[in-house]
Write a protein that holds these residues in place. Structure first.
Motif, PDB file in Angstrom:
ATOM      1  N   PRO A 262       1.499  -1.062   0.336  1.00  0.00           N
ATOM      2  CA  PRO A 262      -0.193  -0.180  -0.594  1.00  0.00           C
ATOM      3  C   PRO A 262       1.066   1.290   0.228  1.00  0.00           C
ATOM      4  N   GLY A 263       0.722   2.237  -0.820  1.00  0.00           N
ATOM      5  CA  GLY A 263       1.309   3.360  -0.819  1.00  0.00           C
ATOM      6  C   GLY A 263       2.078   3.098  -2.127  1.00  0.00           C
ATOM      7  N   VAL A 264       2.779   2.535  -2.791  1.00  0.00           N
ATOM      8  CA  VAL A 264       3.253   2.496  -3.577  1.00  0.00           C
ATOM      9  C   VAL A 264       2.584   1.762  -5.048  1.00  0.00           C
ATOM     10  N   ARG A 265       3.154   2.956  -5.935  1.00  0.00           N
ATOM     11  CA  ARG A 265       2.824   2.876  -7.325  1.00  0.00           C
ATOM     12  C   ARG A 265       3.081   0.798  -8.247  1.00  0.00           C
ATOM     13  N   PRO A 266       1.717   0.327  -8.551  1.00  0.00           N
ATOM     14  CA  PRO A 266       2.331  -0.860  -9.129  1.00  0.00           C
ATOM     15  C   PRO A 266       2.581   0.015 -10.815  1.00  0.00           C
ATOM     16  N   GLU A 267       3.509  -0.557 -10.754  1.00  0.00           N
ATOM     17  CA  GLU A 267       3.635  -0.990 -12.509  1.00  0.00           C
ATOM     18  C   GLU A 267       3.638  -0.083 -14.246  1.00  0.00           C
ATOM     19  N   GLN A 268       2.505  -0.291 -13.831  1.00  0.00           N
ATOM     20  CA  GLN A 268       2.003   0.572 -14.913  1.00  0.00           C
ATOM     21  C   GLN A 268       1.991   1.638 -14.420  1.00  0.00           C
ATOM     22  N   LEU A 269       1.209   2.364 -12.898  1.00  0.00           N
ATOM     23  CA  LEU A 269       0.627   3.662 -13.248  1.00  0.00           C
ATOM     24  C   LEU A 269       2.058   4.826 -13.018  1.00  0.00           C
ATOM     25  N   GLU A 270       3.694   3.477 -12.273  1.00  0.00           N
ATOM     26  CA  GLU A 270       4.767   4.753 -12.101  1.00  0.00           C
ATOM     27  C   GLU A 270       5.547   4.559 -13.710  1.00  0.00           C
ATOM     28  N   GLY A 271       4.792   3.643 -14.494  1.00  0.00           N
ATOM     29  CA  GLY A 271       5.151   4.230 -15.539  1.00  0.00           C
ATOM     30  C   GLY A 271       4.312   5.123 -16.349  1.00  0.00           C
ATOM     31  N   LEU A 272       3.038   5.685 -16.305  1.00  0.00           N
ATOM     32  CA  LEU A 272       2.601   6.279 -16.674  1.00  0.00           C
ATOM     33  C   LEU A 272       3.288   7.798 -16.281  1.00  0.00           C
ATOM     34  N   ALA A 273       3.322   7.688 -15.151  1.00  0.00           N
ATOM     35  CA  ALA A 273       3.790   9.093 -14.244  1.00  0.00           C
ATOM     36  C   ALA A 273       5.004   9.353 -14.353  1.00  0.00           C
ATOM     37  N   GLN A 274       5.758   8.418 -15.257  1.00  0.00           N
ATOM     38  CA  GLN A 274       7.116   9.008 -15.007  1.00  0.00           C
ATOM     39  C   GLN A 274       6.846   9.767 -16.884  1.00  0.00           C
ATOM     40  N   ARG A 275       6.555   8.919 -17.737  1.00  0.00           N
ATOM     41  CA  ARG A 275       6.210   9.900 -19.206  1.00  0.00           C
ATOM     42  C   ARG A 275       5.356  11.353 -19.102  1.00  0.00           C
ATOM     43  N   ILE A 276       3.982  10.645 -17.689  1.00  0.00           N
ATOM     44  CA  ILE A 276       3.645  12.674 -17.621  1.00  0.00           C
ATOM     45  C   ILE A 276       4.820  13.283 -16.828  1.00  0.00           C
ATOM     46  N   ARG A 277       5.649  13.199 -16.542  1.00  0.00           N
ATOM     47  CA  ARG A 277       6.917  14.254 -15.506  1.00  0.00           C
ATOM     48  C   ARG A 277       7.399  14.425 -16.767  1.00  0.00           C
TER      49      ARG A 277
END
Length: 600
Positions: free
Chosen positions: A213-228
């Motif tokens: 809990p509190g950690v982004r799953p792989e797909q979400l973290e990958g999308l977050a990096q693209r957004i940044r």
């Protein structure tokens, strides 16, 4: 009084049994006629004797209508004992309707000062198990002498209905609302069959491997990096609306919010990953692994519905999001071995309700035996199905600009009665008046601040700003009342639809009903229930899900065809109950499937 109940002699030949809790945990049962007059000596029963009494009289075709303060409190305990009831009268739900209906506005009940019956109808029960005790469902009305007793309230409700100009409408609404309360309790108790292993696989496919809990799953973290990367902000937290809003503006995007509908209008490399991030983030927060562990118990999701939870009469939920199950996880709703899911939804329900409310034969004819929007196109009113849908939504929700505004005059010429009805409802709202659904649920009056704003606009010293604010608020309330009559009447149709489905499903497998009474579908011998199932639903078809215009019945496979027939016939019956012989079709899409995803 034993298992046999005396007969009523009133106009409706109805026997009511009012259930109240006495001091010490015992129950007081008053047998009444349809005027609230006692027709037998009161009974005082222990909780065990009360359950036995209900069980003894319910199989009878002359079973009473049980009257109690709150179905959500008393009925789960009966269900836990394997006992279902055919009919009830929920005093709290019915009080809300009668207190606010324009049809009963001059009655003692409506004019009385607010009391305990005006409080919220129920509290949240334990999420994992139904309430297994009857001791606290009516703690405030302890004996016959209690202030504003349940008996007094019931009599006031009967008097309010009897004095209404059209009591038949209200009687049907109160019966449907109370039946809905029974159905909600039964669906919560029985549960929607749910495979957590399939749910986990679906989440992993969409989000990546489960993490803490509190950690982004792989797909979400990958999308977050693209957004940044696209926004050139290495420290951006895409879960923060404030930070995201500022980052979008720094990137030169003229946004006024971070809502998805606004982002879709923009052209920028960040939009695609940002929209996908929002979609997956909602899935994780609303129906992710934490949701699964909290809400799925022994292979069942137990939705906590709130009948009448929305002012129009639509249902709400207290938790679990039963009214918002996303498509990504519907594959986890899997029928038990040897069982099927019969999924049905009513096509274009609200426009068809509008046609029937307005008694508009042209609009009803456009949807006869076919998709209503396609029928509007084939009638030559608009060019495409999308145009028909946009125009109709504009008529029901008050859109006056853009494509909807352009198409509205065509719709008004083709279906003058339907459009006149919505316009009349809108004008009433703009004047601060109430509107009323087909069966008698009325809209609330605007809040005091609304009236103050309207009065200020007529003051000799009013400014242009005062006048614009008043017009804007009046239009907003008009849009609310415009839709209230349609959405509220659609909710009434859905209640009648479900009540009829429930009644026919019960008759289908009731042991004392001869096979011929269930039509061509005779019930086979009962089988042992599947894992996770609960008596009295472990071997009989039963409703397990409801979403405004959609239902799911979980049924032994041998009954699937009969259930589909019942659901379809019940839609026609609901239409006749509300609109008599007016020729409007309520078209259904019905699918018999092994999992919910296959129905879409």
């Amino acid at each position: 009084m034993g298992a046999a109940l005396p007969e009523a002699t009133g106009q409706n030949s109805e026997v009511y049994v009012l259930v109240r809790q006495a001091s010490g945990g015992e129950f007081l049962l008053d047998t009444l006629d349809d005027a609230g007059t006692p027709i037998a000596e009161p009974l005082r029963l222990s909780p065990a004797a009360f359950s036995s009494f209900v069980s003894s009289v319910e199989p009878s075709s002359a079973a009473p209508r049980w009257v109690w303060e709150d179905t959500a409190h008393v009925y789960p305990a009966l269900l836990a004992g394997g006992i279902r009831v055919q009919r009830c009268h929920d005093l709290r739900l019915c009080h809300v309707i009668l207190k606010n209906s324009a049809l009963t506005a001059t009655t003692d009940l409506a004019l009385a000062a607010p009391g305990r019956w005006d409080l919220a109808s129920s509290t949240v029960n334990d999420l994992a198990e139904p309430r297994a005790t009857l001791f606290d469902f009516d703690a405030t009305s302890t004996d016959d002498g209690a202030d504003e007793s349940a008996l007094r309230e019931f009599r006031r409700q009967l008097e309010a209905v009897a004095s209404a100009a059209e009591p038949g409408r209200l009687r049907l609404l109160l019966a449907a609302e109370s039946a809905g309360a029974l159905i909600a309790a039964e669906m919560r108790y029985a549960g929607l069959p749910w495979r957590t292993d399939v749910h986990d696989l679906l989440l992993t496919r969409e989000l990546g491997t489960r993490v803490a809990p509190g950690v982004r799953p792989e797909q979400l973290e990958g999308l977050a990096q693209r957004i940044r990367f696209e926004l050139d902000d290495a420290a951006l937290n895409p879960d923060s609306p404030q930070d995201l809003f500022k980052a979008l503006q720094r990137a030169g995007l003229a946004v006024t919010s971070t809502r998805g509908w606004e982002l879709k209008k923009l052209q920028h490399p960040v939009i695609e990953p940002l929209l996908q991030y929002k979609k997956l983030s909602r899935l994780l927060s609303a129906n992710g692994w934490a949701w699964m562990e909290s809400w799925v118990v022994d292979g069942r999701f137990h939705p906590d519905y709130v009948p009448g939870g929305v002012v129009t009469g639509r249902w709400a939920t207290r938790g679990g999001g039963a009214l918002q199950l996303p498509r990504q996880i519907r594959g986890a709703v899997v029928a038990d071995d040897g069982w099927k899911l019969v999924v049905a939804d009513a096509a274009q329900l609200e426009p068809r309700i509008l046609a029937a409310l307005a008694q508009d034969p042209s609009m009803a004819r456009a949807g006869r035996g076919t998709d209503l929007y396609a029928g509007i196109v084939s009638s030559g009113v608009v060019e495409t199905r999308d145009h028909a849908k946009v125009a109709m939504l504009g008529a029901m929700y008050g859109a006056t600009t853009g494509e909807s505004g352009r198409l509205m005059p065509r719709l008004a010429r083709a279906y003058p009665l339907a459009i006149a009805l919505t316009e009349s409802a809108a004008r009433a709202g703009e004047r601060g008046e109430v509107v009323t659904t087909r069966l008698g649920r009325s809209s609330p009056t605007p809040p005091p601040g609304w009236h103050e704003t309207q009065a200020r606009a007529y003051d000799p010293a009013a400014t242009g700003t005062d006048e614009r604010r008043a017009r804007s608020q009046a239009r907003d309330w008009g849009r609310f009342t415009r839709n209230f009559i349609v959405q509220g009447s659609a909710a009434e149709w859905a209640l009648c639809w479900m009540a009829e489905i429930r009644r026919e499903l019960t008759a289908l497998t009731r042991a004392d009903v001869p096979p011929a009474a269930a039509g061509e579908y005779a019930a086979p011998a009962a089988a042992s229930g599947p894992p996770g199932a609960r008596a009295p639903f472990d071997s009989a078809p039963h409703l397990v899900f409801f979403l405004h215009d959609e239902v799911i019945v979980h049924t032994p496979a041998v009954h699937a065809d009969a259930v589909a027939h019942i659901i379809t016939t019940a839609a026609d019956t609901a239409g006749r109950l509300l609109f008599g012989d007016f020729p409007v079709d309520f078209m259904l899409t019905v699918a018999t499937v092994d999992n919910y995803a296959e129905a879409k």
